[in-house]
Design an enzyme around this catalytic site. Structure first.
Site, PDB file in Angstrom:
ATOM      1  N   LYS A 261      89.960  58.025  23.071  1.00  0.00           N
ATOM      2  CA  LYS A 261      89.179  59.262  23.226  1.00  0.00           C
ATOM      3  C   LYS A 261      89.787  60.383  22.395  1.00  0.00           C
ATOM      4  CE  LYS A 261      87.685  57.702  27.758  1.00  0.00           C
ATOM      5  NZ  LYS A 261      87.881  57.678  29.205  1.00  0.00           N
TER       6      LYS A 261
ATOM      7  N   GLN B 222      90.918  60.791  34.057  1.00  0.00           N
ATOM      8  CA  GLN B 222      90.855  59.362  33.771  1.00  0.00           C
ATOM      9  C   GLN B 222      91.066  58.551  35.055  1.00  0.00           C
ATOM     10  OE1 GLN B 222      90.146  57.928  30.704  1.00  0.00           O
ATOM     11  NE2 GLN B 222      90.144  55.961  31.777  1.00  0.00           N
TER      12      GLN B 222
ATOM     13  N   ASP C  92      82.073  63.417  32.041  1.00  0.00           N
ATOM     14  CA  ASP C  92      82.042  62.008  32.455  1.00  0.00           C
ATOM     15  C   ASP C  92      80.780  61.710  33.268  1.00  0.00           C
ATOM     16  OD1 ASP C  92      83.772  60.062  31.639  1.00  0.00           O
ATOM     17  OD2 ASP C  92      85.346  60.521  33.086  1.00  0.00           O
TER      18      ASP C  92
END
Ligand code: NAP
Length: 294
Positions: free
Chosen positions: A52, A96, A119
């Protein structure tokens, strides 16, 4: 049999995003800035976060990696989230997953400002996705939708069977596939570990989306001729012939299933690369105020 290459599609989208960001910044727009909170040092998470951050750099997007040890308390993590919610420099951020067991994932997700939730896991974004109204879509399902669209896979009225009901893949992708629109308008069945006679369901599928995390679970006898398969599974399997000691395995026994398919995503090179670019696309949409007004 057509290979649905997420790797190739991701490259195309990366070029578009890079140009888009450069044009936006040249026109006086703020450079997009993504923050990633990483708790602990899980091998898989380190790899995904690395992808990412590196992709941000390549596309002209700022990124900040915020590391915490896996001993961080839930309240300290919630304070960190509050800081990012209030930081005007940060356009979007993610925590995460997975998180250590002492931290309640849903509490953490709910603490994120939904306007920065790139997300797409916040209940408001999930709710809006269900209503088919503008929102940040969860990255992996968003990536799958883009694969279906790019390769012009017909979804309308098709029998779509989803294996797996996780909040990050199975459940959201099942909603998107049943939404009114394209890709969508499919008749969707969601299967999970309590499903009886699984094969009876999978054999009916025109489109089979597999997100289990069980290497090579889907075998040739479980699918019909001409099926389109999206294999989300990504599991590290020990392999001494590889330098790094493992290979990535999908949930589909590719060698025997692929010949029966009209189209299939490979692992690696299928859904994985699309997940990262979809997160980045959400970040660019955030800075531009395309989903929620700034
Ligand atoms: N490529 C990418 O970008 C990407 C992104 C996300 C995930 N992944 C990969 O996708 C896979 C799935 O991830 P996830 O987070 O969705 O997994 P998860 O949270 O572990 O969910 C797995 C699902 O599979 C179901 N299941 C387990 N055994 C089954 C069986 N024998 N028959 C039918 N269903 C069964 C479970 O049912 P229950 O709910 O009943 O337990 C659960 O719903 C993993 O390999 C993960 O690494 C890849």
């Amino acid at each position: 049999m057509q290979i649905l290459s997420g790797k190739e599609l991701s490259r195309i989208i990366q070029t578009q995003v890079k140009e888009d960001v450069a044009e936006w910044v040249a026109g006086g727009g703020k450079q997009p800035h993504l923050a990633v909170i990483l708790v602990g040092n899980d091998g898989g998470s380190e790899t995904y976060v690395g992808h990412k951050v590196r992709m941000c750099e390549r596309l002209g997007i700022k990124s900040s990696l915020i590391r915490h040890s896996d001993g961080i308390s839930e309240s300290a993590l919630l304070s960190e989230i509050e800081k990012l919610n209030n930081d005007e420099e940060i356009d979007g951020f993610i925590v995460q997953l997975p998180l250590p067991k002492h931290i309640e994932v849903n509490k953490v997700i709910a603490a994120i400002d939904y306007r920065k939730d790139v997300d797409g896991f916040h209940p408001i974004n999930i709710g809006r996705m269900t209503q088919n109204t503008p929102c940040f879509l969860p990255a992996t399902p968003y990536g799958i939708m883009q694969i279906l669209e790019h390769y012009k896979i017909d979804t309308q009225g098709k029998e779509c069977v989803v294996l797996g009901r996780s909040n990050i893949v199975g459940r959201p992708v099942s909603i998107l596939m049943s939404n009114n629109g394209y890709p969508g308008n499919a008749t969707v069945t969601v299967c999970h570990s309590r499903t009886k006679n699984l094969k009876e369901h999978t054999r009916k599928a025109d489109i089979l989306i597999v997100a289990l995390g069980i290497p090579e679970f889907v075998t040739a006898d479980m699918v019909k001729e001409g099926v389109v398969i999206i294999d989300v599974g990504t599991t590290r399997v020990a392999d001494d012939t590889r330098k790094r000691g493992y290979r990535l395995s999908g949930d589909v026994k590719y060698s025997e299933v692929a010949p029966k398919c009209s189209a299939i995503t490979p692992v690696p090179g299928g859904v994985g690369p699309m997940t990262v670019i979809s997160l980045i696309k959400n970040t660019v949409r955030a800075v531009k105020g395309e989903v929620y007004e700034k």
